[in-house]
Design a protein around this motif. Structure first.
Motif: not given
Length: 391
Positions: A56, A92, A125-127, A129, A133, A137-138, A141, A160
């Motif tokens: 992050r 998270d 969490r990525h999906r 949030q 991002s 940041e992508d 990850l 994803l």
């Protein structure tokens, strides 16, 4: 509502958990509930494994806002954890934990996600949030999932719901930047957009110079515009100029700002010439349309707005002609006969009549007794001829 807004700014997700209320129990949204959730518990912050903090980008402004919210209202939503062997990994809520630490708190409300492994929690969490991002940041990850958890690019693209080219581009972006530059982006001293747009091509051309300029800039935050100026000057400069830029980039920015030429004010006379030429061009175009017989083919309802527009145009041309005739050109005195301030009228010529509007009536009778030409301005612009259907 304040708690929900703060939760959204913190980037938290609703993974089977609703915001709690002091007066009623929290409701669970079964449509977003992927697994069973244990009750909220208090956990000491020092026992949390924050291994994913590097995924992050720090945001001091959001952190300061969240600190104030937690001080006023307390923690409204628990952080999310997963068990990895004997460690409790924070998935998270990194911003909430940092804000609680700044407030001197030792405990944090948390929920442990059962039957969800570390990879599944990160992807979830990525999906879900709330804050979008950045591409960096992508990329971080994806590198974590590829190199630490040994997933393939094709698997990540499927999970994803992205294309394989999307995965490849973000991986290439993250891997192109030196580690030192990435760390500057993480701590917030380097804008992520500036790093992606200018430091990535600089690193591909000369990684050593890219690292050197970031080190020379220090921890004081810079703007995207400043990084753009440094990159463009480096690209245009010779080896000696590049060395001076890299050694002291802030001095270069300061000198360039002092030497920057202020924007030149537009030439008002040239602008007036352009405006007058534009008026003449519009008149020529309108005259050309009239010669095609457009009004003869128009119906009465179509001619009415044309007549109204012509009345407005004629008044505008009248006032413009009067004002221009009152000006002094080529050192010649003003024509007081045409200056409204002079209070005099020029003697009426005959047979042609010229009034204060600067319009000369040239009337040529055809054999039928009708006027074939309308008023003509001094500039030679012929106005449209009157028609029987015109009001």
């Amino acid at each position: 509502m304040d708690a929900r807004r703060d939760a959204a700014e913190d980037g938290r997700e609703t993974i089977g958990i609703s915001w709690s209320s002091p007066t009623r129990p929290a409701r669970r949204d079964r449509r977003q509930r992927p697994c069973a959730v244990d009750p909220v518990m208090e956990i000491e912050i020092v026992h949390l494994d924050r291994r994913h903090a590097g995924l992050r980008i720090a945001d001091p402004a959001r952190l300061a806002h969240l600190v104030g919210s937690l001080a006023r209202h307390g923690q409204q939503s628990p952080v999310l954890l997963v068990k990895v062997e004997d460690r409790t990994v924070l998935v998270d809520g990194y911003l909430r934990v940092t804000a609680l630490t700044d407030l001197g708190r030792d405990l944090v409300d948390a929920v442990v996600l059962d039957h969800v492994d570390e990879v599944g929690a990160l992807l979830l969490r990525h999906r879900l949030q709330a804050r979008r991002s950045t591409a960096l940041e992508d990329g971080w990850l994806l590198i974590e999932l590829l190199e630490v958890h040994h997933r393939t690019q094709a698997d990540l693209a499927t999970v994803l719901q992205k294309s394989t080219s999307w995965v490849s581009r973000r991986l290439a972006l993250a891997r192109a930047l030196p580690a030192l530059v990435q760390e500057a982006v993480r701590v917030g001293s380097m804008p992520p957009h500036a790093a992606m747009k200018f430091l990535v091509p600089l690193a591909r051309a000369n990684a050593a110079d890219c690292e050197a300029v970031v080190v020379a800039l220090g921890h004081q935050r810079v703007t995207t515009r400043e990084i753009e100026r440094l990159y463009l000057a480096w690209r245009r400069g010779d080896p000696e100029q590049r060395a001076r830029i890299i050694s002291n980039p802030r001095l270069f920015l300061k000198v360039e700002a002092e030497l920057e030429v202020p924007p030149v004010a537009p030439d008002e006379t040239s602008a007036l010439v352009d405006d007058l030429e534009g008026v003449a061009g519009l008149c020529r175009r309108a005259r050309k349309r009239l010669r095609t017989g457009v009004l003869e083919r128009a119906s009465a309802s179509e001619r009415a707005p044309v007549a109204a527009a012509w009345r407005e145009t004629r008044e505008a041309l009248r006032t413009l002609a009067a004002r221009m005739d009152a000006e002094e050109f080529d050192g010649r005195p003003r024509d007081t006969h045409r200056d409204p301030a002079a209070g005099q009228r020029r003697p009426q010529p005959s047979p042609d009549r010229e009034d204060v509007e600067g319009v000369t009536e040239h009337r040529q009778e055809d054999p039928r007794g009708a006027n074939t030409r309308g008023p003509t301005l001094r500039s030679g612009i012929e106005a449209p001829a009157p028609s029987d259907a015109d009001p």
